[in-house]
Each structure stands twice: as C-alpha cells, then as structure tokens.
Design an enzyme around this catalytic site. Sequence first.
Site, short mmCIF file in Angstrom:
data_model
loop_
_atom_site.label_atom_id
_atom_site.label_comp_id
_atom_site.label_asym_id
_atom_site.label_seq_id
_atom_site.Cartn_x
_atom_site.Cartn_y
_atom_site.Cartn_z
CD GLU A 42 -40.56 -43.17 50.54
OE1 GLU A 42 -41.34 -43.36 49.60
OE2 GLU A 42 -39.64 -42.32 50.51
CB SER A 54 -1.68 -38.97 8.62
OG SER A 54 -1.45 -37.63 8.34
#
Length: 794
Positions: free
Chosen positions: A80, A346
Amino acid sequence: MVRPKSFALLAILVSVLFFFSTYWPIPTARLSPSRFESLFLVDRHGTLLREVLSSAEGRSRWVELEQISPWVLASLIHTEDRNFYQHRGLDPFALLRAAYQNLANKKIISGGSTLTQQLARQIYALPPQPLGKAVEMWLALRLEHSLAKTEILTQYLNRAPFGNQCFGIGAASRLYFGKPAAHLTLAESAYLAGLPQAPSAYDPFRHPARARARQQRVLRALWQSGRIDSLQFTAALSESLRIARRPKNFLAPHACDLARELLTKEQFSSANTLRLTLDAGLQKNIEKVLSSNLQLLQRANVTNGAVLVLDNRTGEILALVGSQDYFDELHDGQVNGALAARQPGSALKPFTYGLALERDHTAASILPDIPTNAPIFAGGGDFTPTNYDGRYHGPVRLRTALACSYNIPAVRLLEPMGAELLLQRLRRAGLVSLQKNAQHYGLGLTLGNGEVSLLELTRGYLALANDGRLKNLRLFAETDSPAVFPVEEQQIFAPEIAFVLGDILRDDAARAPAFGEGSVLDLPFACAVKTGTTKDFRDNWCMGFTSDFTVGVWIGNFDGSAMKKISGVAGAGPIFREVMLLLHRDFPPAPLTRPQNLVKVAICTASGALPNPFCPNQMQEIFLRDNVPSATCEWHRLTAIPEKFENDFSPASPMNFTTTIALFYPALYQPWAKAEGIAQPLLLSNAPALRNNQPRASSIQHPASSLTITFPDEGDIFKIDPILRLEFQTLLLECVAAEGITEVTWLIDGEPLQSVAPPFRVRWQLRKGEHVVQARGRLEAKTVESVPRKFRVL
Ligand SMILES: [Zn+2]
C-alpha cells in the site's frame, strides 16, 4: 486591482496559515476506539441474531499494534505505501507515479494515497471528489503531526474495511481465520492485507479465487522487495488457507436488514443491545417450513417465498422470512420478499366484500354468478371476468361467493360502488403501494391487479382480525421505538363488518364447493384464511388469522417468471397451514367474541331469505341487528304436477294431480339454469343432488350391508407427526348407512367412541398401536353392525 506585492504577501500569509494549520491536532474523540463498539441485535428472548457496528455498520474488535502479526504490517506497507516510514503524510513520488499510470491508461488505476491519507478518509468519511482529495491531504498532514507512525498504523489497521461488515484486522482475523491477529501466518497476513483495497471485489466468501490472486500479488511484492526470501515465498504460496465458515450469528437476515434500515443514528450510537420483537426459535422453524415446502414445489418452477407472522394484540413482527435462502445469489436471495410489491390476486377480495357489507348487503345476499353481457372496463382495457374453475354458479350467497373466491360476483359487487371507493379504502388500510389512480386499475382492482407488499397486505388482514382497526407493526421491542413503515392507526371497517368477514373466511363448509371439504385450509381451530393466485400463476398467496396471530405467505419468483399451475391451496396454502399449526402448538386460539350488534337468524340456503315451510335446507347466518332479512323465501313453493308427469303426459289423457316442492329461480337466473341443464321449475323430489348437506349415505346404495365403513380401509397405516400437537391429529371416520338408519355409534377397539347423526362422521384422535374400528346402528328395530376394520398407528 490587487498589486503583485500585496498578492505575494497574501500568498505568504496563506502558506504560513496552512503550514501552522497542519499542526492543528486531530480531536481525540475522532480517534477514540469507543466509537467502534458493536451493536447486538437480539430476539425477544435475548438470542443473538446479528452483530453490527454502530457507526460504520460492521463488526470490530480494537487491537493494539503488538497484538498484530508483524507479517500484516509488512504486507500492508509493501503493497500500500512503500515509503510509509519516510514520508510526512503525503508521498509525492507515489502521487506522480499514480498520475503517470492513470494518464497512460486513461483511467484511474491508482490513487497514490498514503496509508495516512486513507486513514483520514476513513475517519472523516470524505467524498471522492477533488475537494475531498484536497481535504484528505490536509488531514493527512495534520494526522502526521498529531500521531506517531505506529499510532497511525494502529488506527489504520483497526478501521480498515475487510468486507462482510467487518472493520479492523482484529475482527477480520476472527471472522475469516477464527484466530486472533497475533497468530496470523505470513500467508494469512498477506491474504488479509490485500482485502481493504476492494473489500467487496475480494470478498473471501463470495470471490475466494480473486482474494487468493490478490494474496499472491502481495506475497510477490514482499519477495521482490527482499522482505521475504524465495523459500518463505514459495512456502506461503503453497500454504492452504482455512477460511472459516460464514458467521453463525446471522439469523433472521431480512428482518435484521430491515431493523438496520429503520434504526436512527442516535439508536445506533447509543444502544449496545437492541431487542427485536422476533422469536428466533419460531423464525427458524418457519424458515424450515418454507424451504421444505419450496423444495417440493421446485418442479413447478417455484424458487422463492416469504412469510410474515404478526401478533394481533401488539402488532409485533414475530417472524419475517424474506426469501428461501438469503445467500442464494442465483435467485436474488437478499431481496426481501415481504417488502417487494406484487399482485395479490383474490387475496384482496375481503376488502371489496367489506364495502358491500357496509352498503346493505349481508352474508346472505344473493349475488349473480352468471355470464356478463358486456365486458367490464378495467386497467389496461376491457375484460370479461371468468371464474377459476371456468364455470358459472348461478345465484350464490355472498358468504359462498367470498369463501369460494368466485370472480364474477366480486366484480359485479364493485361495479356500482366503483374502483375509486375500493382504492381509497385499501390505502386507508395501509396498502400504500397502490399509487396509481382508480382509472388505471379499474374494476380489476377487486381481483388484485394492483401491486402491494406482503407486509402491507398482512397488516391489512391484521386489521380484519383486530375488530377492523389498523395497527402499526413493530420490529423493536421497546414500546417507544418507531413503527415499521408507520401508517395512521384507524378504523377500516366497523367491528361487526370485520367479524362477518372473518366468520366467512373461517367457514370451511362455505368454501367446500370450490376447495373441497377438509382441504389444507381447514385448520383444527378457528382460523380465517384467503388464498390468491394471479394470472399466469406468477404470484401465489395465502393470508389469514386466528384470534391471536395473523400470517401472510407469498410464493413465486423474484424474476417474475410464472409458476406451473400452482393455486393458493396447493402452493402457499400448505405453508400457511404448517405455520398456523406451529403457532398454536402449545395453546389453541383465544375464544372469539361476537360483537353484541350481530344476531343469528335462520335462512333458506338457496335464496338467502327467511325460510318458508317448504325450504328443504336452512342454516344460521349472522346479520347486523338492523339488517336482518325481512322477506320470506319465494323460490321454494308447492306446485301441482300431473302424476306420471315424466312418462305419458299428454293433454288429451285424463290426469291426477299431485303436489310437490319445487325450486323456482328468478327470471335473472333462467338463462343460466337453461345453459346448465337445470329444469325450471326444479322438482325437488327428483333432484336429490341439489340438496345441500345431504348425507352421502342416502345417495349410495349398498346392498351387501346396511352399514359399511368407507374410511379407514382395512390394513391402513397412519403416522403420528412428532411436531404437531396431538389433538390436531385425528382420523375422520366415515361410513355409508342404509336409508332408515338415523344414528350410528362408532366403536374403537370395542369401546363406544361417539353416537352421531347423518352424515355419521366422527373424528378420532390418533393413538399409537393396532386398532379395530366398527360402526353400529339400528334399522327396523334391529341392531346392524359394519364389518370391523383393522388399522395401525405408528
Ligand atoms: Zn327457500
């Protein structure tokens, strides 16, 4: 105009201010590890459902630098930020290199950010815009002035995201390798150090190959920089990694997701443990019920389902299952099926019938289920409603029409009231997903062509269970906590109307013409239930309630693909049934209380009017006290017919007349009767099939014996379900008896069980062992007995 001299002065002033500003210390509160305490979501009994981090929504475990394997530090720095120990927060070389790479590749490949800059970004959650980048640099300089290098590393390693809501090396080490960070090997350290760059892309659970490739790049960087030798490099490459299994305390995932969405920031930061209303044991059982049923439905192309269980008294969500498998990416398992808007079919009909009951209709009103002359306008164009079974049932009582879920009466009922009225009522009932206007839905609204969520619909049903009053749903146990998608708690239907609707939905006899007697919808206790199936079988629902709980079940596919001919009674019905049986495993539903204003009155089952002396079948129906029918049945009348009417009737021959009861349908139903081949008038002495509640025995001739057991059969074997309450596990003993037998006594193992009138059925509670069943009756002053049947219960 600004003179050059003063401009230079200003520039110097700004520079000096900027220089000193980088010495402005970062507030210690920002760096405090206390902000990273986890929040525990527990169920109503304290069982841990999920651990989430309060502010950053993840799990975390603060560790000091000496508690972290040095390989982690090495891996991190070499991949990094190689110049970490040399730079003062910014690395000009890295920035230049990044700029060059980005230009050469014409896209952002590298940010050139130092670990310090990344830490600044984590602490302040900066936006990725250029201004954010500038602030990040300034904060990085301040961090370097405030903290030692080791402190920066500690802060970074405890805040970096490692995926799966996991922040910091301590938590990551526990999550992925099940060990403390101090014990990480070189291979494991390189693996973890590679994750924070892109935690979701390198997710060890979802993308293990990518995470492994990333680890190899980290190891290579360590080897190339000379930090490890070739031996260590090859050993680490070949080391097999034991990634721990996904964490176990990830229960009720959709409910916990929902809880996190609903939590306010204050709740997140203040609470350490939050108690939800869920019951983890129940939730787990219902997950099993759903998944085992869905497995049976696989061949019918059903891949998903959702179940919601509510406590009627409190509105608490006791269980919420959002999909079959949260981790099933292929079928979008993370989608919460309880919140997705789908067509209810329904399942919406009770609301239309509620409106009708408010407007002079009663449960005994006769509704025409006959072909409509003109198509009815509904959303998307005209349509002609048809029934599920493709038939017309002529004059049907409102109770039957709702219980059997006939479409034509439901549409005809809504026609004079209008879709707008129903839409307004549905929205009041909390079905707020219905956002389009009434013209859009048309009369098809009553058949469920709008879209609602399972949560909304189940809450609407809870209102029917709760004397017609809408109730807010709760997911947090604290009573002062916010409701789930709050609505205005108001009366949707009068308590009497809600009771009549519930009474119809609880009536197994009323739905028998469509669903058969004793279908899966017939629970061994009072339970209202309504199914729904949308066209092309895309959605399948089963909704209902006892006096204690309201349950909603949806099954279907998240991608909207159709199922293969699955109706509510076959798909969602069995799931609903099992859930209800589970809920009432330990206690039956509380007794129902009928509102004072309702009275029971005898009616003629055919005409729904007060019975006259010739009505062959009567029943008790409930009515609002001031809406009891006043008219007497005119359909059943005595009529004179010539003798031998069928054989040799001719006007010329002399006739003897006899009187008989006949059924005269009103003119409206004459065409239907003609199409159905029903004679008018219908002489009832010639039409035993038309009589309701006719004992099966009388229509079956049985010359061999005057009493025969039809169920169980000789040698049948039955099994006691270990989960169900024993008293729900019964056999329905059935027999046929000759005309003239008025009472049958059932004997089990020689002991009288019960004496019953036609249709001579009785339920017997299962008991382990070999048994003999026999039926006994009296015919013409003689005792008759059936042939005994042996059966076994395991
Ligand atoms: Zn009648």
